[in-house]
Write a protein that holds these residues in place. Structure first.
Motif, PDB file in Angstrom:
ATOM      1  N   GLY A   1      13.110  20.144  45.220  1.00  0.00           N
ATOM      2  CA  GLY A   1      13.919  21.237  44.739  1.00  0.00           C
ATOM      3  C   GLY A   1      15.389  20.860  45.028  1.00  0.00           C
ATOM      4  O   GLY A   1      15.582  20.227  46.137  1.00  0.00           O
ATOM      5  N   ARG A   2      16.125  21.082  44.172  1.00  0.00           N
ATOM      6  CA  ARG A   2      17.624  20.877  44.226  1.00  0.00           C
ATOM      7  C   ARG A   2      17.735  19.342  44.653  1.00  0.00           C
ATOM      8  O   ARG A   2      18.772  19.080  45.457  1.00  0.00           O
ATOM      9  CB  ARG A   2      18.293  21.772  45.197  1.00  0.00           C
ATOM     10  CG  ARG A   2      18.465  23.238  44.911  1.00  0.00           C
ATOM     11  CD  ARG A   2      19.177  23.899  45.802  1.00  0.00           C
ATOM     12  NE  ARG A   2      19.527  25.675  45.249  1.00  0.00           N
ATOM     13  CZ  ARG A   2      20.027  25.982  44.437  1.00  0.00           C
ATOM     14  NH1 ARG A   2      20.642  25.118  43.604  1.00  0.00           N
ATOM     15  NH2 ARG A   2      19.873  27.398  44.189  1.00  0.00           N
ATOM     16  N   GLY A   3      16.985  18.582  44.059  1.00  0.00           N
ATOM     17  CA  GLY A   3      16.888  17.038  44.210  1.00  0.00           C
ATOM     18  C   GLY A   3      16.265  16.806  45.343  1.00  0.00           C
ATOM     19  O   GLY A   3      16.509  15.335  45.408  1.00  0.00           O
ATOM     20  N   GLU A   4      15.815  17.442  46.322  1.00  0.00           N
ATOM     21  CA  GLU A   4      15.355  16.972  47.470  1.00  0.00           C
ATOM     22  C   GLU A   4      14.065  17.065  47.649  1.00  0.00           C
ATOM     23  O   GLU A   4      13.157  18.103  47.076  1.00  0.00           O
ATOM     24  CB  GLU A   4      16.236  17.698  48.791  1.00  0.00           C
ATOM     25  CG  GLU A   4      17.703  17.275  48.860  1.00  0.00           C
ATOM     26  CD  GLU A   4      18.191  18.187  49.767  1.00  0.00           C
ATOM     27  OE1 GLU A   4      18.128  17.758  51.029  1.00  0.00           O
ATOM     28  OE2 GLU A   4      19.159  19.084  49.672  1.00  0.00           O
ATOM     29  N   LEU A   5      13.288  16.230  48.363  1.00  0.00           N
ATOM     30  CA  LEU A   5      11.776  16.363  48.694  1.00  0.00           C
ATOM     31  C   LEU A   5      11.431  17.700  49.383  1.00  0.00           C
ATOM     32  O   LEU A   5      11.893  17.739  50.628  1.00  0.00           O
ATOM     33  CB  LEU A   5      11.340  14.986  49.398  1.00  0.00           C
ATOM     34  CG  LEU A   5       9.934  14.877  49.455  1.00  0.00           C
ATOM     35  CD1 LEU A   5       9.330  14.768  48.110  1.00  0.00           C
ATOM     36  CD2 LEU A   5       9.467  13.810  50.407  1.00  0.00           C
ATOM     37  N   ILE A   6      10.593  18.237  48.778  1.00  0.00           N
ATOM     38  CA  ILE A   6      10.128  19.305  49.713  1.00  0.00           C
ATOM     39  C   ILE A   6       8.461  18.913  50.331  1.00  0.00           C
ATOM     40  O   ILE A   6       8.356  19.594  51.537  1.00  0.00           O
ATOM     41  CB  ILE A   6       9.680  20.522  48.754  1.00  0.00           C
ATOM     42  CG1 ILE A   6      11.135  21.025  48.595  1.00  0.00           C
ATOM     43  CG2 ILE A   6       9.195  21.882  49.375  1.00  0.00           C
ATOM     44  CD1 ILE A   6      11.235  22.163  47.383  1.00  0.00           C
ATOM     45  N   ALA A   7       7.754  18.215  49.515  1.00  0.00           N
ATOM     46  CA  ALA A   7       6.459  17.972  50.127  1.00  0.00           C
ATOM     47  C   ALA A   7       6.052  16.890  49.164  1.00  0.00           C
ATOM     48  O   ALA A   7       6.303  16.508  47.964  1.00  0.00           O
ATOM     49  CB  ALA A   7       5.355  19.013  49.812  1.00  0.00           C
ATOM     50  N   ALA A   8       5.232  15.971  49.761  1.00  0.00           N
ATOM     51  CA  ALA A   8       4.450  14.811  49.330  1.00  0.00           C
ATOM     52  C   ALA A   8       3.062  14.742  49.874  1.00  0.00           C
ATOM     53  O   ALA A   8       3.111  14.190  51.079  1.00  0.00           O
ATOM     54  CB  ALA A   8       5.261  13.556  49.421  1.00  0.00           C
ATOM     55  N   GLU A   9       2.250  15.315  49.392  1.00  0.00           N
ATOM     56  CA  GLU A   9       0.648  15.413  50.123  1.00  0.00           C
ATOM     57  C   GLU A   9      -0.428  15.922  49.245  1.00  0.00           C
ATOM     58  O   GLU A   9      -0.084  16.105  48.033  1.00  0.00           O
ATOM     59  CB  GLU A   9       0.844  16.569  51.453  1.00  0.00           C
ATOM     60  CG  GLU A   9       1.223  17.823  50.659  1.00  0.00           C
ATOM     61  CD  GLU A   9       1.676  18.727  51.684  1.00  0.00           C
ATOM     62  OE1 GLU A   9       1.775  18.516  53.219  1.00  0.00           O
ATOM     63  OE2 GLU A   9       2.358  19.929  51.362  1.00  0.00           O
ATOM     64  N   SER A  10      -1.571  16.171  49.738  1.00  0.00           N
ATOM     65  CA  SER A  10      -2.424  16.506  48.761  1.00  0.00           C
ATOM     66  C   SER A  10      -2.423  17.679  48.368  1.00  0.00           C
ATOM     67  O   SER A  10      -1.721  18.617  49.116  1.00  0.00           O
ATOM     68  CB  SER A  10      -3.843  16.302  49.468  1.00  0.00           C
ATOM     69  OG  SER A  10      -3.913  17.422  50.704  1.00  0.00           O
ATOM     70  N   ILE A  11      -2.921  18.270  47.351  1.00  0.00           N
ATOM     71  CA  ILE A  11      -2.737  19.468  46.536  1.00  0.00           C
ATOM     72  C   ILE A  11      -3.409  20.640  47.630  1.00  0.00           C
ATOM     73  O   ILE A  11      -2.977  21.688  47.793  1.00  0.00           O
ATOM     74  CB  ILE A  11      -3.314  19.479  45.204  1.00  0.00           C
ATOM     75  CG1 ILE A  11      -3.108  20.841  44.487  1.00  0.00           C
ATOM     76  CG2 ILE A  11      -5.084  19.277  45.292  1.00  0.00           C
ATOM     77  CD1 ILE A  11      -3.361  20.825  43.132  1.00  0.00           C
ATOM     78  N   THR A  12      -4.389  20.120  48.154  1.00  0.00           N
ATOM     79  CA  THR A  12      -5.254  21.024  49.287  1.00  0.00           C
ATOM     80  C   THR A  12      -4.329  21.475  50.204  1.00  0.00           C
ATOM     81  O   THR A  12      -3.961  22.640  50.739  1.00  0.00           O
ATOM     82  CB  THR A  12      -6.383  20.582  49.693  1.00  0.00           C
ATOM     83  OG1 THR A  12      -7.271  20.262  48.600  1.00  0.00           O
ATOM     84  CG2 THR A  12      -7.135  21.483  50.839  1.00  0.00           C
ATOM     85  N   ASP A  13      -3.539  20.369  50.905  1.00  0.00           N
ATOM     86  CA  ASP A  13      -2.803  20.559  52.112  1.00  0.00           C
ATOM     87  C   ASP A  13      -1.491  21.440  51.542  1.00  0.00           C
ATOM     88  O   ASP A  13      -1.038  22.523  52.441  1.00  0.00           O
ATOM     89  CB  ASP A  13      -2.182  19.130  52.557  1.00  0.00           C
ATOM     90  CG  ASP A  13      -3.278  18.644  53.408  1.00  0.00           C
ATOM     91  OD1 ASP A  13      -4.237  19.302  53.637  1.00  0.00           O
ATOM     92  OD2 ASP A  13      -3.156  17.336  53.653  1.00  0.00           O
ATOM     93  N   PHE A  14      -1.107  21.288  50.426  1.00  0.00           N
ATOM     94  CA  PHE A  14       0.006  21.914  49.987  1.00  0.00           C
ATOM     95  C   PHE A  14      -0.203  23.587  49.637  1.00  0.00           C
ATOM     96  O   PHE A  14       0.438  24.291  50.015  1.00  0.00           O
ATOM     97  CB  PHE A  14       0.988  21.141  48.676  1.00  0.00           C
ATOM     98  CG  PHE A  14       1.905  22.039  48.169  1.00  0.00           C
ATOM     99  CD1 PHE A  14       3.347  21.717  48.705  1.00  0.00           C
ATOM    100  CD2 PHE A  14       1.706  22.745  47.224  1.00  0.00           C
ATOM    101  CE1 PHE A  14       4.317  22.542  48.319  1.00  0.00           C
ATOM    102  CE2 PHE A  14       3.007  23.555  46.772  1.00  0.00           C
ATOM    103  CZ  PHE A  14       4.295  23.348  47.398  1.00  0.00           C
ATOM    104  N   ALA A  15      -1.270  23.610  48.998  1.00  0.00           N
ATOM    105  CA  ALA A  15      -1.596  25.142  48.817  1.00  0.00           C
ATOM    106  C   ALA A  15      -1.981  25.550  50.088  1.00  0.00           C
ATOM    107  O   ALA A  15      -1.410  26.967  50.166  1.00  0.00           O
ATOM    108  CB  ALA A  15      -2.955  24.988  47.944  1.00  0.00           C
TER     109      ALA A  15
END
Length: 302
Positions: free
Chosen positions: A201-215
């Motif tokens: 978001g706005r060029g910065e990392l918000i998350a890099a993880e499994s789809i289950t963990d993010f949801a």
């Protein structure tokens, strides 16, 4: 494998991408998500060497993509299906790509058949629908049989059958051990297709993880309980550390399992009419976690 390390891109006084670091691993479908203007397309173009980073590095299988003279053998990409000469046929377009990358001519017919365009191979691309152009773009990405594949909004213009086909294609490519990196706005498709997510978001990392963990990071997940003794159960759940919202005889609790809700109700002789688990939604988590990164928010509906 794609490795992005402290990647930054500035255009004058505007920072499109800022200090991005993430890894896209082989054998998985990795979704690339972010609101409009978040820097996804800029990042993909830097992966392919089309834009030079201001600072930081990005490598594909340990090397910058620009250093590979026959690029389609190493990375296949679909960035914009409309960037094709409309006067050419699909066969002529792919044959030119094959010659420039020393790919056998027979591979052209193979990928056209794979994407369902064999019957329209000699028609002018200018007469293709958007969905057909997307299929042609995917054929171009597959042409060199590469180990790494990048797709930017590949589902645009596809009918339901086409969407299902693309979903199955991506999963089969990952199952072969390839690196598959897909940017899309269609949350429902990412939910069915991706194994991991990179969210910016706005060029910065918000998350890099499994789809289950993010949801699971969204507040949409929880336990729904219908009981005539809502006040008593809500008080017990709050002591347990849960967050409880009441709507008549329906309680929605987050931060507690359905099993624990049942145990508390049994221990305190509280009648339950219904207990259901509400699964976390990728879309809800995305909207919550990127809310502060939306550049063009719509006005409130009245």
């Amino acid at each position: 494998m794609i490795e992005v390390n402290e990647l930054t891109k500035r255009y004058g006084g505007t920072t499109a991408v800022k200090d991005l670091t993430f890894t896209v691993r082989p054998g998985l479908v990795t979704g690339f998500l972010g609101p409009n203007g978040s820097g996804k397309s800029t990042t993909l173009r830097m992966v392919l060497g089309l834009h030079a980073p201001t600072t930081g590095t990005v490598t594909v299988d340990g090397r910058p993509f620009r250093s590979r003279p026959r690029g389609l053998r190493h990375v296949g990409a679909l960035l914009d299906a409309s960037h094709v000469h409309g006067g050419r046929s699909a066969t002529a377009h792919l044959a030119a790509l094959a010659r420039s990358n020393r790919i056998p001519r027979g591979r052209v017919d193979q990928v056209l058949d794979q994407v369902g365009l064999a019957g329209a191979a000699r028609r002018r691309i200018g007469g293709y629908s958007l969905g057909m152009r997307q299929r042609l773009g995917i054929a171009g990405a597959l042409l060199g049989d590469p180990p790494v594949l990048l797709f930017d909004e590949p589902l645009n213009g596809l009918d339901p059958e086409g969407v299902k086909w693309v979903r199955e294609l991506f999963r089969s490519l990952a199952a072969e051990g390839r690196t598959v990196f897909v940017s899309s706005h269609l949350m429902s498709e990412m939910e069915h297709t991706a194994d991991e997510l990179v969210v910016i978001g706005r060029g910065e990392l918000i998350a890099a993880e499994s789809i289950t963990d993010f949801a699971g990071r969204g507040s949409g997940a929880g336990v729904c309980v219908r009981t005539p003794h809502g006040d008593r159960l809500a008080a017990l759940l709050t002591v347990e550390g849960a967050t409880v919202r009441a709507d008549g005889d329906l309680l929605t609790a987050t931060g507690v399992s359905a099993q624990r809700v049942g145990e508390l109700a049994l221990d305190h002789r509280i009648l339950l009419h219904e207990v259901t688990t509400r699964n976390p939604s990728l879309e809800d988590a995305f909207m919550e976690l990127t809310a502060d990164s939306v550049e063009y928010a719509a006005g409130e509906t009245r």
